[in-house]
Design a protein around this motif. Structure first.
Motif, PDB file in Angstrom:
ATOM      1  N   LEU A 177       5.499  28.248  23.638  1.00 18.17           N
ATOM      2  CA  LEU A 177       6.422  29.171  22.980  1.00 18.17           C
ATOM      3  C   LEU A 177       6.771  28.568  21.632  1.00 18.17           C
ATOM      4  CD1 LEU A 177       8.442  31.525  22.770  1.00 18.17           C
ATOM      5  CD2 LEU A 177      10.043  30.144  24.099  1.00 18.17           C
ATOM      6  N   VAL A 178       6.509  29.296  20.560  1.00 16.40           N
ATOM      7  CA  VAL A 178       6.795  28.839  19.199  1.00 16.40           C
ATOM      8  C   VAL A 178       7.858  29.749  18.606  1.00 16.40           C
ATOM      9  CG1 VAL A 178       5.843  28.375  16.910  1.00 16.40           C
ATOM     10  CG2 VAL A 178       4.438  27.994  18.951  1.00 16.40           C
ATOM     11  N   VAL A 179       8.926  29.147  18.078  1.00 20.05           N
ATOM     12  CA  VAL A 179      10.025  29.897  17.469  1.00 20.05           C
ATOM     13  C   VAL A 179      10.286  29.318  16.087  1.00 20.05           C
ATOM     14  CG1 VAL A 179      12.427  30.628  17.682  1.00 20.05           C
ATOM     15  CG2 VAL A 179      11.062  30.233  19.734  1.00 20.05           C
ATOM     16  N   THR A 180      10.390  30.179  15.078  1.00 20.71           N
ATOM     17  CA  THR A 180      10.663  29.716  13.722  1.00 20.71           C
ATOM     18  C   THR A 180      11.889  30.426  13.163  1.00 20.71           C
ATOM     19  OG1 THR A 180       9.321  31.389  12.577  1.00 20.71           O
ATOM     20  CG2 THR A 180       8.195  29.376  13.326  1.00 20.71           C
ATOM     21  N   VAL A 218      14.217  35.196  12.499  1.00 20.80           N
ATOM     22  CA  VAL A 218      13.648  34.454  13.620  1.00 20.80           C
ATOM     23  C   VAL A 218      12.346  35.129  14.030  1.00 20.80           C
ATOM     24  CG1 VAL A 218      13.978  33.752  16.014  1.00 20.80           C
ATOM     25  CG2 VAL A 218      15.899  33.670  14.426  1.00 20.80           C
ATOM     26  N   ARG A 219      11.308  34.318  14.199  1.00 22.81           N
ATOM     27  CA  ARG A 219      10.006  34.817  14.629  1.00 22.81           C
ATOM     28  C   ARG A 219       9.542  34.007  15.833  1.00 22.81           C
ATOM     29  NH1 ARG A 219      10.179  35.121   9.047  1.00 22.81           N
ATOM     30  NH2 ARG A 219       9.653  37.178   8.183  1.00 22.81           N
ATOM     31  N   ARG A 220       8.709  34.612  16.669  1.00 16.64           N
ATOM     32  CA  ARG A 220       8.279  33.921  17.877  1.00 16.64           C
ATOM     33  C   ARG A 220       6.851  34.285  18.229  1.00 16.64           C
ATOM     34  NH1 ARG A 220      11.555  37.532  22.143  1.00 16.64           N
ATOM     35  NH2 ARG A 220      10.098  39.269  22.298  1.00 16.64           N
ATOM     36  N   LEU A 221       6.277  33.411  19.063  1.00 22.56           N
ATOM     37  CA  LEU A 221       4.963  33.678  19.639  1.00 22.56           C
ATOM     38  C   LEU A 221       4.890  32.970  20.982  1.00 22.56           C
ATOM     39  CD1 LEU A 221       1.954  34.604  19.536  1.00 22.56           C
ATOM     40  CD2 LEU A 221       1.455  32.381  18.475  1.00 22.56           C
ATOM     41  N   VAL A 222       4.468  33.686  22.015  1.00 27.61           N
ATOM     42  CA  VAL A 222       4.106  33.074  23.288  1.00 27.61           C
ATOM     43  C   VAL A 222       2.588  33.084  23.340  1.00 27.61           C
ATOM     44  CG1 VAL A 222       4.294  33.163  25.786  1.00 27.61           C
ATOM     45  CG2 VAL A 222       6.216  33.919  24.374  1.00 27.61           C
ATOM     46  N   ALA A 223       1.993  31.876  23.311  1.00 25.65           N
ATOM     47  CA  ALA A 223       0.547  31.773  23.154  1.00 25.65           C
ATOM     48  C   ALA A 223      -0.092  31.103  24.355  1.00 25.65           C
ATOM     49  CB  ALA A 223       0.216  30.983  21.888  1.00 25.65           C
TER      50      ALA A 223
END
Length: 257
Positions: A177-180, A218-223
């Protein structure tokens, strides 16, 4: 939040110490002297009072998201043994400052603060995902909760120039999980892309999705496909993404072993 995602606060003396201790204070992780220091500071610092309140609310949200009912037999077992089992003696816990850290050493508490920034952001994302009653929203919430609570999950954080990022990676789930926060909005011809990196290759992980807009977006990605990645990076790429990075990373995080 008023300042966790912004530049680090600078100062000197007890006030500066108290600023750095709000994260541990929110979860009762301070010794009595440190707790008294923070509580004196909170009397005159509305920003830190808000921060402590928000951290506690986030901790409660994360706990509620992952809690499970205890088995029916647990209460009866506890009540049956409470009168016969001796209480364990307290552990010999030495506060960090009394263990030899100089008064100006910030690393342990800054690490704790970074973890709490991650918790606040992840709590917001989890609440956002659970607020989406669609099938996609439910799946997103379940995946976020699963990564956050996986026993082997490791966390990496970075903050530079107003841009903050947090990655939670689970090798067992093969997911991250990446959160910026603070990345500028790309124009219509570009996107923010996440990469899994090893010493041998750079693999595309996916594109960041917007969770909130504005200056502190806020941006996110579940990879999926974390594999043996040692680092996670973010670059600005042409719309639709690239098979290999075309620009230098604006975010780079090294994953703990």
């Amino acid at each position: 939040m008023n300042h966790p995602l912004g530049p680090a606060r600078r100062g000197s003396g007890d006030g500066d110490d108290a600023h750095a201790l709000t994260g541990p204070y929110a979860v009762d992780a301070l010794d009595p002297d440190e707790r008294a220091l923070v509580e004196r500071h909170l009397e005159s610092c509305p920003a830190c009072r808000d921060e402590v309140r928000e951290l506690r609310e986030t901790a409660a949200r994360l706990a509620a998201a992952t809690s499970v009912p205890p088995p029916d037999r647990l209460r009866s077992r506890v009540m049956a043994e409470i009168g016969t089992v001796r209480q364990a003696p307290p552990r010999n816990v030495v506060p960090l400052r009394r263990a030899g850290l100089a008064a100006g050493t910030r690393l342990p508490w800054l690490t704790a603060a970074a973890m709490f920034v991650a918790a606040v952001v992840l709590g917001t994302l989890l609440a956002d995902a659970r607020g989406d009653r669609s099938d996609a929203g439910t799946r997103a919430a379940d995946r976020i909760a699963a990564i956050v609570t996986a026993p082997d999950t490791r966390t990496a954080t970075t903050s530079d120039g107003g841009i903050s990022a947090t990655a939670l990676a689970s090798r067992a789930r093969d997911e991250a999980l990446v959160v910026t926060g603070g990345l500028p909005a790309p124009d219509a011809a570009h996107v923010w892309q996440v990469w899994f990196m090893t010493d041998r290759e750079v693999r595309p992980a996916g594109l960041l999705d917007d969770v909130s807009a504005g200056q502190d977006a806020v941006r996110r990605l579940v990879a999926e496909g974390l594999g043996d990645a040692a680092r996670i990076g973010v670059t600005l790429e042409p719309a639709g993404g690239s098979s290999a990075p075309t620009t230098r990373p604006v975010v780079m995080m090294t994953l703990p072993v």
